[in-house]
Write an enzyme that holds these catalytic residues in place. Structure first.
Site, PDB file in Angstrom:
ATOM      1  N   TYR A  38      -2.297 -10.469   4.466  1.00 53.76           N
ATOM      2  CA  TYR A  38      -2.458  -9.072   4.669  1.00 53.76           C
ATOM      3  C   TYR A  38      -3.866  -8.758   5.369  1.00 53.76           C
ATOM      4  O   TYR A  38      -4.848  -8.547   4.538  1.00 53.76           O
ATOM      5  CB  TYR A  38      -1.793  -8.175   3.894  1.00 53.76           C
ATOM      6  CG  TYR A  38      -1.611  -6.710   4.156  1.00 53.76           C
ATOM      7  CD1 TYR A  38      -1.706  -6.214   5.560  1.00 53.76           C
ATOM      8  CD2 TYR A  38      -1.506  -5.869   3.339  1.00 53.76           C
ATOM      9  CE1 TYR A  38      -1.680  -4.813   5.890  1.00 53.76           C
ATOM     10  CE2 TYR A  38      -1.351  -4.508   3.398  1.00 53.76           C
ATOM     11  CZ  TYR A  38      -1.292  -4.077   4.869  1.00 53.76           C
ATOM     12  OH  TYR A  38      -1.290  -2.294   5.052  1.00 53.76           O
TER      13      TYR A  38
ATOM     14  N   TYR B 277     -13.183  -3.775  -0.739  1.00 56.73           N
ATOM     15  CA  TYR B 277     -14.279  -3.121  -1.257  1.00 56.73           C
ATOM     16  C   TYR B 277     -15.537  -3.968  -1.565  1.00 56.73           C
ATOM     17  O   TYR B 277     -16.842  -3.821  -1.227  1.00 56.73           O
ATOM     18  CB  TYR B 277     -13.928  -2.507  -2.867  1.00 56.73           C
ATOM     19  CG  TYR B 277     -15.327  -1.650  -3.506  1.00 56.73           C
ATOM     20  CD1 TYR B 277     -15.582  -0.489  -2.683  1.00 56.73           C
ATOM     21  CD2 TYR B 277     -15.909  -2.297  -4.469  1.00 56.73           C
ATOM     22  CE1 TYR B 277     -16.669   0.330  -3.455  1.00 56.73           C
ATOM     23  CE2 TYR B 277     -17.017  -1.506  -4.957  1.00 56.73           C
ATOM     24  CZ  TYR B 277     -17.586  -0.319  -4.550  1.00 56.73           C
ATOM     25  OH  TYR B 277     -18.598   0.344  -4.952  1.00 56.73           O
TER      26      TYR B 277
ATOM     27  N   ARG C   1      -8.730  -0.229   5.656  1.00 54.39           N
ATOM     28  CA  ARG C   1      -8.561   0.024   4.238  1.00 54.39           C
ATOM     29  C   ARG C   1      -9.371  -0.873   3.367  1.00 54.39           C
ATOM     30  O   ARG C   1      -9.895  -0.523   2.340  1.00 54.39           O
ATOM     31  CB  ARG C   1      -6.980  -0.183   3.921  1.00 54.39           C
ATOM     32  CG  ARG C   1      -5.936   0.957   4.115  1.00 54.39           C
ATOM     33  CD  ARG C   1      -4.664   0.882   3.247  1.00 54.39           C
ATOM     34  NE  ARG C   1      -3.766   1.980   3.774  1.00 54.39           N
ATOM     35  CZ  ARG C   1      -3.815   3.073   3.202  1.00 54.39           C
ATOM     36  NH1 ARG C   1      -4.659   3.344   2.158  1.00 54.39           N
ATOM     37  NH2 ARG C   1      -2.727   4.001   3.375  1.00 54.39           N
TER      38      ARG C   1
ATOM     39  N   THR D 279       0.784  -1.070  -0.094  1.00 51.45           N
ATOM     40  CA  THR D 279      -0.135  -0.078   0.253  1.00 51.45           C
ATOM     41  C   THR D 279       0.902   1.303   0.021  1.00 51.45           C
ATOM     42  O   THR D 279       0.533   2.219  -0.662  1.00 51.45           O
ATOM     43  CB  THR D 279      -0.770   0.051   1.194  1.00 51.45           C
ATOM     44  OG1 THR D 279      -1.458  -1.145   1.171  1.00 51.45           O
ATOM     45  CG2 THR D 279      -1.962   1.033   1.287  1.00 51.45           C
ATOM     46  N   THR D 280       2.078   1.279   0.926  1.00 51.63           N
ATOM     47  CA  THR D 280       2.632   2.424   1.001  1.00 51.63           C
ATOM     48  C   THR D 280       3.634   2.874  -0.428  1.00 51.63           C
ATOM     49  O   THR D 280       4.072   4.061  -0.506  1.00 51.63           O
ATOM     50  CB  THR D 280       3.832   2.137   2.207  1.00 51.63           C
ATOM     51  OG1 THR D 280       2.899   1.844   3.426  1.00 51.63           O
ATOM     52  CG2 THR D 280       4.631   3.492   2.403  1.00 51.63           C
TER      53      THR D 280
ATOM     54  N   ILE E 292       5.904  -5.193   9.545  1.00 51.71           N
ATOM     55  CA  ILE E 292       6.198  -4.708   8.299  1.00 51.71           C
ATOM     56  C   ILE E 292       5.753  -3.163   8.398  1.00 51.71           C
ATOM     57  O   ILE E 292       4.641  -2.962   8.789  1.00 51.71           O
ATOM     58  CB  ILE E 292       5.440  -5.291   7.055  1.00 51.71           C
ATOM     59  CG1 ILE E 292       5.807  -6.952   7.074  1.00 51.71           C
ATOM     60  CG2 ILE E 292       5.369  -4.335   5.752  1.00 51.71           C
ATOM     61  CD1 ILE E 292       5.060  -7.628   6.264  1.00 51.71           C
TER      62      ILE E 292
ATOM     63  N   LYS F 105       0.363 -10.504   8.301  1.00 50.79           N
ATOM     64  CA  LYS F 105       0.851  -9.009   8.452  1.00 50.79           C
ATOM     65  C   LYS F 105      -0.580  -8.614   9.254  1.00 50.79           C
ATOM     66  O   LYS F 105      -1.663  -8.311   8.297  1.00 50.79           O
ATOM     67  CB  LYS F 105       1.154  -8.149   7.452  1.00 50.79           C
ATOM     68  CG  LYS F 105       1.139  -6.610   7.837  1.00 50.79           C
ATOM     69  CD  LYS F 105       1.696  -5.795   6.612  1.00 50.79           C
ATOM     70  CE  LYS F 105       1.714  -4.379   7.028  1.00 50.79           C
ATOM     71  NZ  LYS F 105       1.918  -3.331   5.803  1.00 50.79           N
TER      72      LYS F 105
END
Length: 294
Positions: free
Chosen positions: A137, A111, A142, A48-49, A209, A167
C-alpha cells in the site's frame, strides 16, 4: 491464492461506533450485508478508513474474527496490518488469527520517512516472516514517503506469488504506468484513489480499494465492471455522476465524509474517535442531498 479474486471493487470498510465510542457490531452486520448485496468483490478490514490507529489490540482481534464469521466466505477478505516498526508488524501478524483472510494489506512505513532501501527491506522482512499473500500500500499523502515504481517492481518480481498486488494511491499516473508496464504476470495493480479509478483501469489497472464503495457500492461496482469490460462510454457516465460525491467525501478528511454518507443512509451513527471528528453541518447536508438522489 488466485489473484483474480481481488479484481474489481474492494471496499476499505469503516468501523462503526456507538454514541459511547464502542464498536457497533449491529451496524457492522448491516454494513456487510449492504456491501455484499450491492456487488462488492472483496472487503478490506482495518485499513486507514477503519480508524485502525484508534483501535486497541483486543478490539482489532475481536473485530477481525467477527467480520470473518459474518462474511462466511461470501467474498474474499483482506486484513490491514502495517506500521513503521518492522519488528512490531511481524509481531502483530503472529498474534492475529488469520483464518478466513485471503491476504494482508501493508502500508509503507509512515513518519520515519525511510529511504527506498529501507522500504524494500521492510517489506522483504515481512514477506519472509508471514504466510499470507501481501498487498503493498503506497499512500505518500499519509505516510510522508513515496514508494517508487522501481521499488514496487523489485518486490513484485523477487517475491512473485507472495507479494501479489499494490494499492497505488500516489495519484501519479506515470508511476502507475511504469508498474503496469513492467509488472510480473498475475501481479495486481489496484487504484487507491476513487476519482482516478476509471482512467487507471483504462491504463490496465485491475480495480480499486475504495472509500466511496462504502456508501455507493452498487453504482461504483457497475462503473468498475463496465470499465474492466472495456465499455468506457457507460463507465464514464457513472463516473461523472459520482465525482461531486467523491470530492465531498474527502473535503474534510477520510473517513469523516463517508461516515456522514453512511449515517445519511441510516446504516451507522455519525461517530468518529478522536483525533478525528465528524464533518461540518454544511458538508453533511451536501453529502446527504447527493446520497439521497443516488
Amino acid at each position: 491464492m488466485d489473484t483474480k479474486r481481488l479484481r474489481g471493487l474492494g471496499v476499505a470498510m469503516v468501523t462503526p461506533f456507538n454514541l459511547d465510542y464502542t464498536i457497533d457490531y449491529t451496524a457492522i452486520d448491516k454494513l456487510i450485508e449492504f456491501l455484499i448485496g450491492n456487488g462488492v468483490n472483496f472487503l478490506v478490514v482495518q485499513g486507514t478508513t477503519a480508524e485502525t490507529a484508534t483501535l486497541s489490540d483486543s478490539e482489532r482481534r475481536k473485530l477481525a474474527d467477527y467480520i470473518v464469521s459474518k462474511v462466511n466466505g461470501r467474498v474474499p477478505l483482506v486484513l490491514g496490518i502495517g506500521g513503521n516498526d518492522t519488528k512490531k508488524v511481524i509481531d502483530i501478524y503472529s498474534k492475529f488469527n488469520l483464518d478466513g483472510f485471503d491476504a494482508v494489506l501493508s502500508v509503507t512505513p509512515y513518519y520515519n520517512k525511510p529511504t527506498q532501501k529501507g522500504i524494500y527491506l521492510h517489506f522483504k522482512t515481512i514477506a519472509e516472516n508471514t504466510d499470507l499473500p501481501i498487498v503493498l500500500y503506497n499512500v505518500p499523502g499519509r505516510t510522508g514517503v513515496n514508494m517508487t515504481a522501481e521499488t514496487t517492481l523489485k518486490l513484485a518480481h523477487e517475491y512473485k506469488g507472495k507479494i501479489i498486488a499494490v494499492k497505488e494511491a500516489s495519484g501519479n499516473l506515470n508511476q502507475m504506468g511504469y508498474i503496469l508496464r513492467d509488472r510480473p504476470n498475475n501481479f495486481l495493480v489496484l487504484s487507491g484513489d476513487d476519482g482516478l479509478t476509471l482512467p487507471q483501469i483504462a491504463m490496465g489497472a485491475d480495480g480499486v480499494i475504495s472509500v466511496l464503495g462504502n456508501c455507493a457500492p452498487a453504482q461504483f461496482s457497475r462503473m468498475i465492471k463496465h470499465a474492466l469490460e472495456g465499455n468506457f462510454e457507460e463507465a464514464a457516465k457513472i463516473h461523472l455522476s459520482l465525482i461531486e460525491l467523491i470530492d465531498l467525501l474527502f473535503a474534510e478528511g477520510n473517513p469523516g465524509g463517508v461516515k456522514a454518507a453512511l449515517n445519511a443512509l441510516g446504516l451507522i451513527e455519525n461517530v468518529l474517535r478522536l483525533p478525528l471528528a465528524p464533518v461540518s453541518e454544511a458538508t453533511f447536508e451536501k453529502i446527504k442531498n447527493i446520497i439521497t438522489k443516488l
